[in-house]
Design an enzyme around this catalytic site. Structure first.
Site, mmCIF file in Angstrom:
data_model
loop_
_atom_site.group_PDB
_atom_site.id
_atom_site.type_symbol
_atom_site.label_atom_id
_atom_site.label_comp_id
_atom_site.label_asym_id
_atom_site.label_seq_id
_atom_site.Cartn_x
_atom_site.Cartn_y
_atom_site.Cartn_z
ATOM 1 N N ASP A 224 0.853 -1.197 0.000
ATOM 2 C CA ASP A 224 0.000 0.000 0.000
ATOM 3 C C ASP A 224 0.891 1.251 0.000
ATOM 4 O OD1 ASP A 224 -1.787 2.016 0.474
ATOM 5 O OD2 ASP A 224 -2.552 1.216 2.373
ATOM 6 N N GLU B 192 29.681 9.757 4.334
ATOM 7 C CA GLU B 192 29.887 8.357 4.695
ATOM 8 C C GLU B 192 29.829 7.501 3.432
ATOM 9 O OE1 GLU B 192 26.560 6.281 6.636
ATOM 10 O OE2 GLU B 192 25.626 8.239 6.888
ATOM 11 N N CYS C 184 25.577 10.049 9.586
ATOM 12 C CA CYS C 184 24.881 11.271 9.144
ATOM 13 C C CYS C 184 25.283 12.496 9.952
ATOM 14 C CB CYS C 184 23.369 11.066 9.219
ATOM 15 S SG CYS C 184 22.824 9.605 8.338
ATOM 16 N N THR D 92 13.880 3.958 1.812
ATOM 17 C CA THR D 92 14.408 5.200 2.404
ATOM 18 C C THR D 92 15.786 5.532 1.828
ATOM 19 O OG1 THR D 92 15.287 4.005 4.326
ATOM 20 C CG2 THR D 92 13.088 4.946 4.561
ATOM 21 N N SER E 135 17.259 1.868 15.363
ATOM 22 C CA SER E 135 17.893 3.158 15.032
ATOM 23 C C SER E 135 16.946 4.316 15.333
ATOM 24 C CB SER E 135 18.374 3.200 13.577
ATOM 25 O OG SER E 135 17.300 3.372 12.693
ATOM 26 N N HIS F 107 17.642 15.956 11.681
ATOM 27 C CA HIS F 107 18.131 14.996 10.688
ATOM 28 C C HIS F 107 16.909 14.241 10.157
ATOM 29 C CE1 HIS F 107 19.958 11.761 8.648
ATOM 30 N NE2 HIS F 107 19.703 10.857 9.575
ATOM 31 N N LYS G 77 8.320 12.538 14.611
ATOM 32 C CA LYS G 77 8.498 11.771 15.864
ATOM 33 C C LYS G 77 9.456 12.524 16.787
ATOM 34 C CE LYS G 77 8.190 7.138 13.724
ATOM 35 N NZ LYS G 77 7.306 6.180 14.343
ATOM 36 N N ASN H 288 16.500 10.166 1.622
ATOM 37 C CA ASN H 288 17.576 10.305 2.597
ATOM 38 C C ASN H 288 18.864 10.715 1.893
ATOM 39 O OD1 ASN H 288 19.036 10.270 4.948
ATOM 40 N ND2 ASN H 288 18.714 8.099 5.413
ATOM 41 N N SER I 191 24.031 7.618 13.156
ATOM 42 C CA SER I 191 23.967 6.287 13.770
ATOM 43 C C SER I 191 25.340 5.849 14.235
ATOM 44 C CB SER I 191 23.428 5.270 12.758
ATOM 45 O OG SER I 191 22.068 5.504 12.526
HETATM 46 N N1 COA Z 1 -0.827 3.402 5.782
HETATM 47 C C1 COA Z 1 -0.317 4.282 6.662
HETATM 48 N N2 COA Z 1 0.735 4.000 7.493
HETATM 49 C C2 COA Z 1 1.272 2.773 7.398
HETATM 50 C C3 COA Z 1 0.786 1.804 6.510
HETATM 51 C C4 COA Z 1 -0.310 2.156 5.671
HETATM 52 N N3 COA Z 1 -0.820 1.300 4.798
HETATM 53 N N4 COA Z 1 1.533 0.679 6.654
HETATM 54 C C5 COA Z 1 2.453 0.940 7.616
HETATM 55 N N5 COA Z 1 2.302 2.199 8.063
HETATM 56 C C6 COA Z 1 3.097 2.898 9.080
HETATM 57 C C7 COA Z 1 3.452 2.027 10.265
HETATM 58 O O1 COA Z 1 2.424 2.033 11.229
HETATM 59 C C8 COA Z 1 4.724 2.722 10.742
HETATM 60 O O2 COA Z 1 4.389 3.861 11.488
HETATM 61 P P1 COA Z 1 5.074 4.136 12.920
HETATM 62 O O3 COA Z 1 6.549 4.193 12.703
HETATM 63 O O4 COA Z 1 4.514 5.472 13.319
HETATM 64 O O5 COA Z 1 4.678 3.000 13.792
HETATM 65 C C9 COA Z 1 5.381 3.195 9.452
HETATM 66 O O6 COA Z 1 4.346 3.197 8.478
HETATM 67 C C10 COA Z 1 6.481 2.275 8.947
HETATM 68 O O7 COA Z 1 5.987 0.995 8.878
HETATM 69 P P2 COA Z 1 6.872 -0.239 9.379
HETATM 70 O O8 COA Z 1 6.091 -1.470 9.265
HETATM 71 O O9 COA Z 1 7.478 0.092 10.704
HETATM 72 O O10 COA Z 1 7.984 -0.177 8.215
HETATM 73 P P3 COA Z 1 9.325 -0.957 8.022
HETATM 74 O O11 COA Z 1 9.402 -2.213 8.837
HETATM 75 O O12 COA Z 1 9.457 -1.084 6.558
HETATM 76 O O13 COA Z 1 10.464 0.012 8.608
HETATM 77 C C11 COA Z 1 11.938 1.898 8.619
HETATM 78 C C12 COA Z 1 10.503 1.408 8.399
HETATM 79 C C13 COA Z 1 11.972 3.399 8.534
HETATM 80 C C14 COA Z 1 12.416 1.464 10.016
HETATM 81 C C15 COA Z 1 12.838 1.283 7.516
HETATM 82 O O14 COA Z 1 12.476 1.850 6.290
HETATM 83 C C16 COA Z 1 14.313 1.481 7.738
HETATM 84 O O15 COA Z 1 14.958 0.633 8.370
HETATM 85 N N6 COA Z 1 14.912 2.557 7.193
HETATM 86 C C17 COA Z 1 16.324 2.824 7.283
HETATM 87 C C18 COA Z 1 16.791 3.247 8.665
HETATM 88 C C19 COA Z 1 16.429 4.588 9.079
HETATM 89 O O16 COA Z 1 16.078 5.417 8.264
HETATM 90 N N7 COA Z 1 16.545 4.828 10.399
HETATM 91 C C20 COA Z 1 16.161 6.079 10.980
HETATM 92 C C21 COA Z 1 17.097 6.622 12.030
HETATM 93 S S1 COA Z 1 18.580 7.358 11.363
#
Ligand code: COA
Length: 387
Positions: A29, A79, A111, A152, A201, A233, A242, A276, A309
């Site tokens: 989705d 990086e 970062c 991302t 992270s 960031h 958040k 990103n 990180s």
């Molecule tokens: N409609 C609306 N929101 C939705 C959805 C939908 N159909 N499906 C999922 N979501 C929301 C989830 O509820 C979640 O929200 P929340 O974080 O507020 O709980 C969000 O979308 C992400 O979904 P999730 O299942 O957690 O995604 P993921 O397992 O693919 O992980 C990241 C998301 C960002 C952790 C992943 O992309 C990642 O590892 N990125 C790289 C690391 C990174 O950027 N780290 C950040 C710190 S530097």
């Protein structure tokens, strides 16, 4: 003496992958991306684009306005380094014909290094007013295909001229910082893509924010209410939301929805469609605030939270200067974004797998339409061209 950012310009690649295309390819989705993580597009670098060419594109617009011979140092934060020994800054120095009487170094901590470079440049100028320093933050965010990080990705470079009497932002003294040796994201030397424990992270990012804020508040006495706009960031824009909620809770502040929007949202527009860009993302967010804010920002205080990180974090602030609007490069930013070409998922994969740069010799196919490109590898040496 006021010291800070006199000019700022960012660059990204000529191509993007829409998260709608990505979502339909993966049968997910699309709102998971547009709402869940707050992203619409990610800039994708073709094989003949790297952090050096992105940085050159970002810096050229600054060097068109100041005498390059006056640049005393290049601090290049990345990086996504292109060589284990020679700094990306040295390649950039050659491409931009910077003066030989100049110091060049590459800085790394995930970062965070862009913020470190900015603080170091500020300190250098404070110790010698003649210094005019080019600070670069440039990265290509690349994760494994089919990993949770794949959505991302992105790329970008920011160039900042740091000097005395800055026309955009005067940095304020005092900052809060925090370091902890954790494994939330890392990229061993043999890997082209990063490894990440995404959920962890996010948790470490927010925990670091609370610690860096406490230190900032103790050091400077400034409170949440003293800050007008907040730049964070931004690995994905939902992360900044958040972060802002976490800071509001930590400081027990009362913020209406309209104030929340005002404090945060201008600084997210570019990141939503660039993706990103690791060390550059905080400063692309700042460009976004400068270019999109509806109000006049003169004398407004902006805070910056940098998170790298691994992990190192810093919270600091600055004040927008009276002349800022006359030196913004908004048109150049928006033109670049508009001129990007959409990729199909197959075309993205073609760029992703790119050319094998570990070969002794290779010629790179021409995709990068910018003024600087990586043209070839000859006897393991990177050959860049300017046009
Ligand atoms: N409609 C609306 N929101 C939705 C959805 C939908 N159909 N499906 C999922 N979501 C929301 C989830 O509820 C979640 O929200 P929340 O974080 O507020 O709980 C969000 O979308 C992400 O979904 P999730 O299942 O957690 O995604 P993921 O397992 O693919 O992980 C990241 C998301 C960002 C952790 C992943 O992309 C990642 O590892 N990125 C790289 C690391 C990174 O950027 N780290 C950040 C710190 S530097």
């Amino acid at each position: 003496m006021k010291v800070g950012i006199d000019l700022i310009h960012f660059a990204t690649s000529d191509y993007f992958l829409g998260l709608d295309t990505f979502a339909s390819q993966k049968n997910i989705d699309v709102e998971k991306f547009t709402i869940g993580i707050g992203q619409e597009k990610m800039s994708i670098a073709p094989p003949d684009e790297d952090v050096v060419t992105l940085a050159a594109k970002a810096a050229k617009a600054i060097l068109d306005q100041v005498d390059p011979q006056k640049i005393t140092a290049v601090l290049f934060a990345t990086e996504s380094g292109v060589d284990q020994s020679k700094s990306a800054g040295a390649f950039l120095h050659g491409l931009l014909n910077l003066p030989k009487r100049c110091r060049v170094i590459e800085l790394k901590h995930a970062c965070y290094a862009g913020a470190a470079a900015l603080q170091m440049a500020t300190a250098l100028v404070k110790s010698n007013v003649k210094e005019k320093i080019l600070v670069i933050a440039a990265d290509i965010a690349k994760y494994d295909v089919d990993s949770s990080g794949e959505a991302t990705q992105g790329c970008g470079a920011v160039a900042m001229l740091v000097k005395d009497s800055p026309r955009i932002l005067a940095l304020e003294s005092g900052s809060g910082y925090y370091t902890d040796d954790v494994m939330d994201f890392w990229r061993p030397n043999h890997r082209e893509t990063a490894l990440v424990d995404g959920k962890y992270s996010t948790m470490v990012y927010l925990n670091s924010l609370k610690h860096a804020w406490t230190h900032f508040n103790e050091e400077t006495g400034r409170t949440f209410q003293d800050i007008d706009y907040f730049c964070y960031h931004i690995p994905f824009t939902k992360m900044a939301e958040k972060a802002h909620k976490t800071l509001i809770k930590k400081t027990k502040s009362e913020v209406s929805d309209a104030q929340f929007e005002e404090q945060l949202s201008y600084g997210q527009s570019y990141n939503r469609i660039v993706g990103n860009s690791y060390s550059a993302s905080l400063f692309i967010g700042f460009c976004s605030l400068l270019d999109f804010a509806k109000q006049n920002l003169v004398n407004k205080r902006v805070s910056f939270f940098s998170y790298g990180s691994g992990c190192v974090a810093e919270f600091f602030s600055g004040v927008i200067q009276p002349e800022y609007q006359s030196v913004l490069m908004t048109a150049s930013h928006q033109q670049q974004i508009l001129q990007r070409q959409a990729l199909s998922y197959a075309e993205y994969l073609n760029f992703y797998h790119g050319s094998d740069l570990s070969q002794e010799n290779c010629i790179l196919p021409e995709h990068n339409r910018g003024s600087f490109r990586l043209a070839a590898i000859e006897e393991h040496k990177r050959i860049y061209i300017a046009r």
